[in-house]
Design a protein around this motif. Sequence first.
Motif, PDB file in Angstrom:
ATOM      1  N   TYR A  96       8.914   5.709 -14.667  1.00 26.00           N
ATOM      2  CA  TYR A  96       7.811   5.871 -15.495  1.00 26.00           C
ATOM      3  C   TYR A  96       6.949   7.006 -15.040  1.00 26.00           C
ATOM      4  O   TYR A  96       6.402   7.716 -15.587  1.00 26.00           O
ATOM      5  CB  TYR A  96       6.850   4.580 -15.556  1.00 26.00           C
ATOM      6  CG  TYR A  96       6.019   4.286 -14.488  1.00 26.00           C
ATOM      7  CD1 TYR A  96       4.800   4.883 -14.561  1.00 26.00           C
ATOM      8  CD2 TYR A  96       6.594   3.638 -13.566  1.00 26.00           C
ATOM      9  CE1 TYR A  96       3.981   4.749 -13.245  1.00 26.00           C
ATOM     10  CE2 TYR A  96       5.657   3.321 -12.240  1.00 26.00           C
ATOM     11  CZ  TYR A  96       4.459   3.945 -12.341  1.00 26.00           C
ATOM     12  OH  TYR A  96       3.635   3.714 -11.171  1.00 26.00           O
ATOM     13  N   THR A  97       7.308   7.671 -13.989  1.00 24.61           N
ATOM     14  CA  THR A  97       6.677   8.761 -13.414  1.00 24.61           C
ATOM     15  C   THR A  97       7.496   9.314 -12.215  1.00 24.61           C
ATOM     16  O   THR A  97       8.547   8.824 -11.677  1.00 24.61           O
ATOM     17  CB  THR A  97       5.202   8.650 -12.717  1.00 24.61           C
ATOM     18  OG1 THR A  97       4.410   9.706 -12.645  1.00 24.61           O
ATOM     19  CG2 THR A  97       5.135   7.677 -11.821  1.00 24.61           C
ATOM     20  N   THR A  98       7.186  10.512 -11.704  1.00 21.68           N
ATOM     21  CA  THR A  98       7.772  10.931 -10.372  1.00 21.68           C
ATOM     22  C   THR A  98       6.457  11.262  -9.307  1.00 21.68           C
ATOM     23  O   THR A  98       5.530  11.310  -9.578  1.00 21.68           O
ATOM     24  CB  THR A  98       8.454  12.331 -10.589  1.00 21.68           C
ATOM     25  OG1 THR A  98       7.633  13.043 -11.227  1.00 21.68           O
ATOM     26  CG2 THR A  98       9.567  12.270 -11.434  1.00 21.68           C
TER      27      THR A  98
ATOM     28  N   GLU B 173       0.684  -1.347   0.121  1.00 22.28           N
ATOM     29  CA  GLU B 173       0.044   0.144   0.009  1.00 22.28           C
ATOM     30  C   GLU B 173       0.995   1.217  -0.133  1.00 22.28           C
ATOM     31  O   GLU B 173       1.742   1.386   0.783  1.00 22.28           O
ATOM     32  CB  GLU B 173      -1.138  -0.009   1.195  1.00 22.28           C
ATOM     33  CG  GLU B 173      -2.080   1.195   1.119  1.00 22.28           C
ATOM     34  CD  GLU B 173      -3.199   0.993   2.006  1.00 22.28           C
ATOM     35  OE1 GLU B 173      -4.266   1.450   1.376  1.00 22.28           O
ATOM     36  OE2 GLU B 173      -2.979   0.559   3.109  1.00 22.28           O
ATOM     37  N   HIS B 174       0.585   2.255  -0.984  1.00 20.80           N
ATOM     38  CA  HIS B 174       1.194   3.369  -1.046  1.00 20.80           C
ATOM     39  C   HIS B 174       0.297   4.248  -1.833  1.00 20.80           C
ATOM     40  O   HIS B 174       0.441   4.492  -3.159  1.00 20.80           O
ATOM     41  CB  HIS B 174       2.474   3.493  -1.791  1.00 20.80           C
ATOM     42  CG  HIS B 174       3.143   4.400  -1.770  1.00 20.80           C
ATOM     43  ND1 HIS B 174       4.558   4.678  -1.992  1.00 20.80           N
ATOM     44  CD2 HIS B 174       3.104   5.939  -1.308  1.00 20.80           C
ATOM     45  CE1 HIS B 174       5.100   5.944  -1.945  1.00 20.80           C
ATOM     46  NE2 HIS B 174       3.903   6.595  -1.581  1.00 20.80           N
ATOM     47  N   PRO B 175      -1.029   4.907  -1.198  1.00 21.23           N
ATOM     48  CA  PRO B 175      -1.628   5.817  -2.066  1.00 21.23           C
ATOM     49  C   PRO B 175      -0.924   6.961  -2.616  1.00 21.23           C
ATOM     50  O   PRO B 175      -0.056   7.333  -2.035  1.00 21.23           O
ATOM     51  CB  PRO B 175      -2.856   6.153  -0.909  1.00 21.23           C
ATOM     52  CG  PRO B 175      -2.653   5.222  -0.038  1.00 21.23           C
ATOM     53  CD  PRO B 175      -1.239   4.743   0.002  1.00 21.23           C
TER      54      PRO B 175
ATOM     55  N   VAL C 133       9.320   6.829  -9.939  1.00 16.42           N
ATOM     56  CA  VAL C 133       8.701   5.925  -9.429  1.00 16.42           C
ATOM     57  C   VAL C 133       8.950   4.667 -10.379  1.00 16.42           C
ATOM     58  O   VAL C 133       9.007   4.773 -11.567  1.00 16.42           O
ATOM     59  CB  VAL C 133       7.194   6.078  -9.256  1.00 16.42           C
ATOM     60  CG1 VAL C 133       6.557   4.799  -9.040  1.00 16.42           C
ATOM     61  CG2 VAL C 133       6.842   7.400  -8.260  1.00 16.42           C
ATOM     62  N   VAL C 134       9.284   3.329  -9.856  1.00 18.36           N
ATOM     63  CA  VAL C 134       9.497   2.340 -10.576  1.00 18.36           C
ATOM     64  C   VAL C 134       8.624   1.182 -10.108  1.00 18.36           C
ATOM     65  O   VAL C 134       7.953   1.225  -9.234  1.00 18.36           O
ATOM     66  CB  VAL C 134      10.834   1.861 -10.457  1.00 18.36           C
ATOM     67  CG1 VAL C 134      11.954   3.020 -10.998  1.00 18.36           C
ATOM     68  CG2 VAL C 134      11.274   1.598  -9.015  1.00 18.36           C
ATOM     69  N   MET C 135       8.673  -0.106 -10.903  1.00 24.31           N
ATOM     70  CA  MET C 135       8.038  -1.206 -10.443  1.00 24.31           C
ATOM     71  C   MET C 135       9.048  -2.333 -10.189  1.00 24.31           C
ATOM     72  O   MET C 135      10.401  -2.190 -10.938  1.00 24.31           O
ATOM     73  CB  MET C 135       6.924  -1.731 -11.567  1.00 24.31           C
ATOM     74  CG  MET C 135       5.928  -0.934 -11.508  1.00 24.31           C
ATOM     75  SD  MET C 135       4.735  -1.515 -12.816  1.00 24.31           S
ATOM     76  CE  MET C 135       3.445  -0.257 -12.868  1.00 24.31           C
TER      77      MET C 135
ATOM     78  N   THR D 184      10.310   3.533  -5.303  1.00 29.85           N
ATOM     79  CA  THR D 184      11.086   4.795  -5.820  1.00 29.85           C
ATOM     80  C   THR D 184      12.341   3.969  -6.179  1.00 29.85           C
ATOM     81  O   THR D 184      12.785   3.090  -5.496  1.00 29.85           O
ATOM     82  CB  THR D 184      11.221   5.979  -4.831  1.00 29.85           C
ATOM     83  OG1 THR D 184      11.920   5.398  -3.412  1.00 29.85           O
ATOM     84  CG2 THR D 184      10.019   6.699  -4.781  1.00 29.85           C
ATOM     85  N   ALA D 185      13.145   4.629  -7.081  1.00 27.28           N
ATOM     86  CA  ALA D 185      14.299   4.188  -7.648  1.00 27.28           C
ATOM     87  C   ALA D 185      15.628   3.993  -6.632  1.00 27.28           C
ATOM     88  O   ALA D 185      16.527   3.160  -6.548  1.00 27.28           O
ATOM     89  CB  ALA D 185      14.755   4.946  -8.648  1.00 27.28           C
ATOM     90  N   ASP D 186      15.200   4.727  -5.685  1.00 26.61           N
ATOM     91  CA  ASP D 186      16.359   4.699  -4.418  1.00 26.61           C
ATOM     92  C   ASP D 186      15.753   3.689  -3.339  1.00 26.61           C
ATOM     93  O   ASP D 186      16.295   3.842  -2.102  1.00 26.61           O
ATOM     94  CB  ASP D 186      16.707   6.188  -3.689  1.00 26.61           C
ATOM     95  CG  ASP D 186      15.685   6.785  -3.338  1.00 26.61           C
ATOM     96  OD1 ASP D 186      14.405   6.182  -3.255  1.00 26.61           O
ATOM     97  OD2 ASP D 186      15.704   7.862  -2.686  1.00 26.61           O
ATOM     98  N   ALA D 187      15.000   2.987  -3.533  1.00 24.95           N
ATOM     99  CA  ALA D 187      14.195   1.856  -2.343  1.00 24.95           C
ATOM    100  C   ALA D 187      15.495   1.165  -2.182  1.00 24.95           C
ATOM    101  O   ALA D 187      16.223   0.835  -2.813  1.00 24.95           O
ATOM    102  CB  ALA D 187      13.218   1.300  -3.094  1.00 24.95           C
ATOM    103  N   PRO D 188      15.298   0.457  -0.929  1.00 21.79           N
ATOM    104  CA  PRO D 188      16.354  -0.546  -0.448  1.00 21.79           C
ATOM    105  C   PRO D 188      16.410  -1.737  -0.983  1.00 21.79           C
ATOM    106  O   PRO D 188      17.127  -2.740  -0.522  1.00 21.79           O
ATOM    107  CB  PRO D 188      16.304  -0.627   1.075  1.00 21.79           C
ATOM    108  CG  PRO D 188      14.759  -0.268   1.209  1.00 21.79           C
ATOM    109  CD  PRO D 188      14.439   0.606   0.188  1.00 21.79           C
ATOM    110  N   TRP D 189      15.503  -2.059  -2.002  1.00 19.29           N
ATOM    111  CA  TRP D 189      15.181  -3.511  -2.283  1.00 19.29           C
ATOM    112  C   TRP D 189      15.970  -3.697  -3.646  1.00 19.29           C
ATOM    113  O   TRP D 189      15.873  -4.997  -4.225  1.00 19.29           O
ATOM    114  CB  TRP D 189      13.825  -3.926  -2.474  1.00 19.29           C
ATOM    115  CG  TRP D 189      13.104  -3.276  -1.450  1.00 19.29           C
ATOM    116  CD1 TRP D 189      12.116  -2.248  -1.641  1.00 19.29           C
ATOM    117  CD2 TRP D 189      12.847  -3.583  -0.155  1.00 19.29           C
ATOM    118  NE1 TRP D 189      11.370  -1.949  -0.348  1.00 19.29           N
ATOM    119  CE2 TRP D 189      12.089  -2.945   0.460  1.00 19.29           C
ATOM    120  CE3 TRP D 189      13.849  -4.513   0.657  1.00 19.29           C
ATOM    121  CZ2 TRP D 189      11.836  -2.837   1.886  1.00 19.29           C
ATOM    122  CZ3 TRP D 189      13.536  -4.486   2.045  1.00 19.29           C
ATOM    123  CH2 TRP D 189      12.704  -3.608   2.622  1.00 19.29           C
TER     124      TRP D 189
END
Length: 136
Positions: A97-99, A23-25, A110-112, A82-87
């Motif tokens: 694909y967006t910000t 979840e991340h509205p 923002v990424v998948m 986000t592209a800087d996520a720890p995963w």
Amino acid sequence: MPRDSQGTLDRATGGVLRVGVSEHPPFTVVGENGDVSGEEVDLMQQYAAGIDARIEWTTGPESVLSEAVRNGELDVVIGGFTADAPWTSTIAFTRPYTTLERPDGSTAKVVMGVRPGENALMVDLELFLARTAGEI
């Protein structure tokens, strides 16, 4: 066309695409009864329709879902990552694909996430996201 080390795109096409949702509205919203909605859910539904796949949704925290992607239990994970996520050590991120705007006013890309090595799925999903964003 790139190939998937585990054949994910071939398996999902005309079959089941397993998507994890954190979840991340407004990107992703998980209802009390487990229903999912949001911008990324809509995108995944459009993507799945394009490959004639039914989606099997799994909800949970980012850490659990990213591990499930790494282990091949899920194909894609969404949740306003986000592209800087720890995963980055457990999953491969699509191109942004967006910000989004963070509370401090800064922006993030923002990424998948997909399973590392599933390059055909990654490229196909990225092309879909680029077409959706009007980039191609």
